[in-house]
Design a protein around this motif. Structure first.
Motif, PDB file in Angstrom:
ATOM      1  N   GLU A  18       0.849  -1.192   0.000  1.00 50.64           N
ATOM      2  CA  GLU A  18       0.000   0.000   0.000  1.00 50.64           C
ATOM      3  C   GLU A  18       0.883   1.239   0.000  1.00 50.64           C
ATOM      4  OE1 GLU A  18      -3.248   2.253   2.859  1.00 50.64           O
ATOM      5  OE2 GLU A  18      -3.100   0.065   2.966  1.00 50.64           O
ATOM      6  N   LEU A  19       0.621   2.131  -0.954  1.00 49.86           N
ATOM      7  CA  LEU A  19       1.344   3.394  -1.062  1.00 49.86           C
ATOM      8  C   LEU A  19       0.382   4.533  -0.780  1.00 49.86           C
ATOM      9  CD1 LEU A  19       3.292   2.679  -4.359  1.00 49.86           C
ATOM     10  CD2 LEU A  19       4.176   2.525  -2.053  1.00 49.86           C
ATOM     11  N   GLY A  20       0.884   5.567  -0.096  1.00 50.69           N
ATOM     12  CA  GLY A  20       0.066   6.727   0.239  1.00 50.69           C
ATOM     13  C   GLY A  20       0.178   7.842  -0.785  1.00 50.69           C
ATOM     14  N   LYS A  21      -0.529   8.917  -0.505  1.00 48.53           N
ATOM     15  CA  LYS A  21      -0.622  10.054  -1.427  1.00 48.53           C
ATOM     16  C   LYS A  21       0.744  10.684  -1.711  1.00 48.53           C
ATOM     17  CE  LYS A  21      -3.085  14.398  -2.067  1.00 48.53           C
ATOM     18  NZ  LYS A  21      -4.174  15.253  -1.578  1.00 48.53           N
ATOM     19  N   VAL A  22       1.540  10.897  -0.673  1.00 50.24           N
ATOM     20  CA  VAL A  22       2.844  11.550  -0.849  1.00 50.24           C
ATOM     21  C   VAL A  22       3.753  10.690  -1.728  1.00 50.24           C
ATOM     22  CG1 VAL A  22       4.914  12.356   0.364  1.00 50.24           C
ATOM     23  CG2 VAL A  22       2.643  12.776   1.343  1.00 50.24           C
ATOM     24  N   GLU A  23       3.773   9.386  -1.489  1.00 51.31           N
ATOM     25  CA  GLU A  23       4.606   8.488  -2.302  1.00 51.31           C
ATOM     26  C   GLU A  23       4.142   8.476  -3.748  1.00 51.31           C
ATOM     27  OE1 GLU A  23       5.612   5.189   1.107  1.00 51.31           O
ATOM     28  OE2 GLU A  23       3.574   5.390   0.348  1.00 51.31           O
ATOM     29  N   LEU A  24       2.841   8.471  -3.953  1.00 54.75           N
ATOM     30  CA  LEU A  24       2.311   8.485  -5.323  1.00 54.75           C
ATOM     31  C   LEU A  24       2.666   9.781  -6.043  1.00 54.75           C
ATOM     32  CD1 LEU A  24      -1.162   6.821  -4.741  1.00 54.75           C
ATOM     33  CD2 LEU A  24       0.857   5.805  -5.790  1.00 54.75           C
ATOM     34  N   GLN A  25       2.636  10.897  -5.328  1.00 56.88           N
ATOM     35  CA  GLN A  25       3.033  12.173  -5.929  1.00 56.88           C
ATOM     36  C   GLN A  25       4.514  12.158  -6.309  1.00 56.88           C
ATOM     37  OE1 GLN A  25       1.872  15.002  -2.941  1.00 56.88           O
ATOM     38  NE2 GLN A  25      -0.202  15.243  -3.772  1.00 56.88           N
ATOM     39  N   ASP A  26       5.343  11.535  -5.464  1.00 56.14           N
ATOM     40  CA  ASP A  26       6.765  11.429  -5.784  1.00 56.14           C
ATOM     41  C   ASP A  26       6.981  10.643  -7.076  1.00 56.14           C
ATOM     42  OD1 ASP A  26       7.378  12.864  -3.515  1.00 56.14           O
ATOM     43  OD2 ASP A  26       7.914  11.093  -2.315  1.00 56.14           O
ATOM     44  N   TYR A  27       6.261   9.527  -7.230  1.00 51.08           N
ATOM     45  CA  TYR A  27       6.399   8.733  -8.456  1.00 51.08           C
ATOM     46  C   TYR A  27       5.865   9.494  -9.663  1.00 51.08           C
ATOM     47  CZ  TYR A  27       7.735   4.696  -5.660  1.00 51.08           C
ATOM     48  OH  TYR A  27       8.401   3.839  -4.815  1.00 51.08           O
ATOM     49  N   SER A  28       4.828  10.276  -9.481  1.00 51.24           N
ATOM     50  CA  SER A  28       4.288  11.083 -10.577  1.00 51.24           C
ATOM     51  C   SER A  28       5.296  12.147 -11.014  1.00 51.24           C
ATOM     52  CB  SER A  28       2.975  11.731 -10.137  1.00 51.24           C
ATOM     53  OG  SER A  28       2.442  12.500 -11.183  1.00 51.24           O
ATOM     54  N   HIS A  29       5.928  12.814 -10.032  1.00 55.10           N
ATOM     55  CA  HIS A  29       6.939  13.830 -10.354  1.00 55.10           C
ATOM     56  C   HIS A  29       8.154  13.194 -11.027  1.00 55.10           C
ATOM     57  CE1 HIS A  29       4.677  16.961  -8.489  1.00 55.10           C
ATOM     58  NE2 HIS A  29       4.833  16.496  -7.246  1.00 55.10           N
ATOM     59  N   GLU A  30       8.539  12.019 -10.561  1.00 50.76           N
ATOM     60  CA  GLU A  30       9.679  11.321 -11.175  1.00 50.76           C
ATOM     61  C   GLU A  30       9.364  10.947 -12.622  1.00 50.76           C
ATOM     62  OE1 GLU A  30      12.397   7.412 -10.171  1.00 50.76           O
ATOM     63  OE2 GLU A  30      11.359   8.423  -8.528  1.00 50.76           O
ATOM     64  N   THR A  31       8.131  10.536 -12.872  1.00 51.14           N
ATOM     65  CA  THR A  31       7.708  10.204 -14.240  1.00 51.14           C
ATOM     66  C   THR A  31       7.739  11.452 -15.121  1.00 51.14           C
ATOM     67  OG1 THR A  31       6.318   8.413 -13.431  1.00 51.14           O
ATOM     68  CG2 THR A  31       5.830   9.250 -15.630  1.00 51.14           C
ATOM     69  N   GLU A  32       7.266  12.555 -14.587  1.00 47.90           N
ATOM     70  CA  GLU A  32       7.276  13.808 -15.349  1.00 47.90           C
ATOM     71  C   GLU A  32       8.708  14.239 -15.679  1.00 47.90           C
ATOM     72  OE1 GLU A  32       5.034  16.412 -12.837  1.00 47.90           O
ATOM     73  OE2 GLU A  32       3.113  15.681 -13.576  1.00 47.90           O
ATOM     74  N   LYS A  33       9.623  14.090 -14.720  1.00 47.89           N
ATOM     75  CA  LYS A  33      11.025  14.432 -14.986  1.00 47.89           C
ATOM     76  C   LYS A  33      11.605  13.555 -16.083  1.00 47.89           C
ATOM     77  CE  LYS A  33      12.182  15.941 -10.316  1.00 47.89           C
ATOM     78  NZ  LYS A  33      12.952  15.608  -9.103  1.00 47.89           N
ATOM     79  N   HIS A  34      11.295  12.267 -16.008  1.00 48.13           N
ATOM     80  CA  HIS A  34      11.782  11.340 -17.030  1.00 48.13           C
ATOM     81  C   HIS A  34      11.236  11.727 -18.407  1.00 48.13           C
ATOM     82  CE1 HIS A  34      13.013   7.667 -19.011  1.00 48.13           C
ATOM     83  NE2 HIS A  34      11.761   7.490 -19.405  1.00 48.13           N
ATOM     84  N   LEU A  35       9.949  12.024 -18.469  1.00 45.62           N
ATOM     85  CA  LEU A  35       9.346  12.406 -19.744  1.00 45.62           C
ATOM     86  C   LEU A  35       9.918  13.725 -20.252  1.00 45.62           C
ATOM     87  CD1 LEU A  35       5.634  11.402 -19.121  1.00 45.62           C
ATOM     88  CD2 LEU A  35       7.262  10.314 -20.664  1.00 45.62           C
ATOM     89  N   ALA A  36      10.208  14.651 -19.347  1.00 46.74           N
ATOM     90  CA  ALA A  36      10.784  15.935 -19.759  1.00 46.74           C
ATOM     91  C   ALA A  36      12.132  15.730 -20.441  1.00 46.74           C
ATOM     92  CB  ALA A  36      10.942  16.849 -18.548  1.00 46.74           C
ATOM     93  N   ASN A  37      12.870  14.714 -20.015  1.00 48.93           N
ATOM     94  CA  ASN A  37      14.182  14.445 -20.620  1.00 48.93           C
ATOM     95  C   ASN A  37      14.101  13.621 -21.897  1.00 48.93           C
ATOM     96  OD1 ASN A  37      15.696  15.815 -18.664  1.00 48.93           O
ATOM     97  ND2 ASN A  37      15.602  14.064 -17.298  1.00 48.93           N
ATOM     98  N   THR A  38      12.984  12.925 -22.114  1.00 53.50           N
ATOM     99  CA  THR A  38      12.893  12.052 -23.287  1.00 53.50           C
ATOM    100  C   THR A  38      11.963  12.573 -24.377  1.00 53.50           C
ATOM    101  OG1 THR A  38      11.154  10.738 -22.201  1.00 53.50           O
ATOM    102  CG2 THR A  38      13.425   9.968 -21.954  1.00 53.50           C
ATOM    103  N   VAL A  39      10.948  13.340 -24.008  1.00 53.63           N
ATOM    104  CA  VAL A  39       9.987  13.848 -25.000  1.00 53.63           C
ATOM    105  C   VAL A  39      10.534  15.140 -25.604  1.00 53.63           C
ATOM    106  CG1 VAL A  39       7.665  14.788 -25.294  1.00 53.63           C
ATOM    107  CG2 VAL A  39       8.022  12.797 -23.839  1.00 53.63           C
ATOM    108  N   ARG A  40      10.495  15.225 -26.929  1.00 56.24           N
ATOM    109  CA  ARG A  40      10.957  16.416 -27.649  1.00 56.24           C
ATOM    110  C   ARG A  40       9.757  17.323 -27.941  1.00 56.24           C
ATOM    111  NH1 ARG A  40      15.827  15.996 -26.175  1.00 56.24           N
ATOM    112  NH2 ARG A  40      16.950  14.220 -26.982  1.00 56.24           N
ATOM    113  N   LEU A  41       9.823  18.540 -27.430  1.00 59.14           N
ATOM    114  CA  LEU A  41       8.772  19.522 -27.680  1.00 59.14           C
ATOM    115  C   LEU A  41       9.354  20.723 -28.412  1.00 59.14           C
ATOM    116  CD1 LEU A  41       6.979  19.524 -24.197  1.00 59.14           C
ATOM    117  CD2 LEU A  41       6.225  18.419 -26.282  1.00 59.14           C
ATOM    118  N   ASN A  42       8.623  21.198 -29.407  1.00 54.43           N
ATOM    119  CA  ASN A  42       9.070  22.378 -30.153  1.00 54.43           C
ATOM    120  C   ASN A  42       9.093  23.586 -29.224  1.00 54.43           C
ATOM    121  OD1 ASN A  42       9.338  20.983 -32.539  1.00 54.43           O
ATOM    122  ND2 ASN A  42       7.241  21.422 -33.203  1.00 54.43           N
ATOM    123  N   GLY A  43      10.171  24.338 -29.307  1.00 50.85           N
ATOM    124  CA  GLY A  43      10.295  25.543 -28.503  1.00 50.85           C
ATOM    125  C   GLY A  43      10.975  25.309 -27.165  1.00 50.85           C
ATOM    126  N   PHE A  44      11.295  24.051 -26.827  1.00 48.77           N
ATOM    127  CA  PHE A  44      11.948  23.749 -25.546  1.00 48.77           C
ATOM    128  C   PHE A  44      13.220  22.949 -25.788  1.00 48.77           C
ATOM    129  CE2 PHE A  44       7.468  24.152 -24.334  1.00 48.77           C
ATOM    130  CZ  PHE A  44       7.549  25.013 -23.245  1.00 48.77           C
TER     131      PHE A  44
END
Length: 171
Positions: A18-44
């Motif tokens: 069982e994972l709580g809200k804070v842990e789930l938010q940490d995994y969500s932020h980690e996923t966003e960081k990973h995507l920010a480094n791998t996804v190519r967006l125009n203008g960034f």
């Protein structure tokens, strides 16, 4: 994070995590960081896109799915490292609850069975007598002697010959 282990029949265990809200938010932020480094967006530049731009490009559902996979993988690995079950293979995984506040999942593993030895102290081993007919030993020695031919030379039947076959002191 909390977890429990339940022993099942047929050499299986069930881990409940069982994972709580804070842990789930940490995994969500980690996923966003990973995507920010791998996804190519125009203008960034790579790794510099904002969260909002990534969410628009990738989609909220894809981020949730990747965060869920990361949360399960990382937390399960942590539990396995802590508990050290002797796992043979993963049987099944089931997400029981998946909300923004809580994630509960269960995993069933096949594990090595517990081996219980019976009474073995005091067991006796009997040595059976070997009966050889006259000449069998001599015939076997002659066969071994012929196998050791070097330059068409048959070795003598002596202690040196016996030692060439291992830890023997004499014929």
């Amino acid at each position: 994070m909390t977890h429990s282990i339940k022993t099942l029949a047929d050499s299986k265990i069930e881990l409940t995590v069982e994972l709580g809200k804070v842990e789930l938010q940490d995994y969500s932020h980690e996923t966003e960081k990973h995507l920010a480094n791998t996804v190519r967006l125009n203008g960034f530049r790579p790794g510099k896109a904002s969260r909002e731009a990534i969410r628009q490009q990738v989609g909220e559902q894809a981020i949730r799915e990747q965060a869920l996979a990361l949360a399960i993988q990382a937390s399960l690995l942590e539990v396995i490292k802590k508990e050290k079950p002797e796992i043979i293979r993963q049987e099944k995984i089931k997400v029981e609850e998946n909300t923004a506040d809580k994630l509960i999942y269960r995993v069933v593993f096949s594990v090595f069975p517990e081996i219980i030895l019976g009474p073995y102290i005091g067991l006796a081993v009997t040595k059976n007598a070997v009966n050889l007919a006259a000449g069998e030993v001599q015939a076997a020695l002659e066969d071994l002697r012929r196998m050791k031919i070097v330059d068409q030379k048959v070795p003598e039947l002596d202690g040196a010959f016996a030692k060439s076959f291992g830890a023997f002191n004499s014929l």
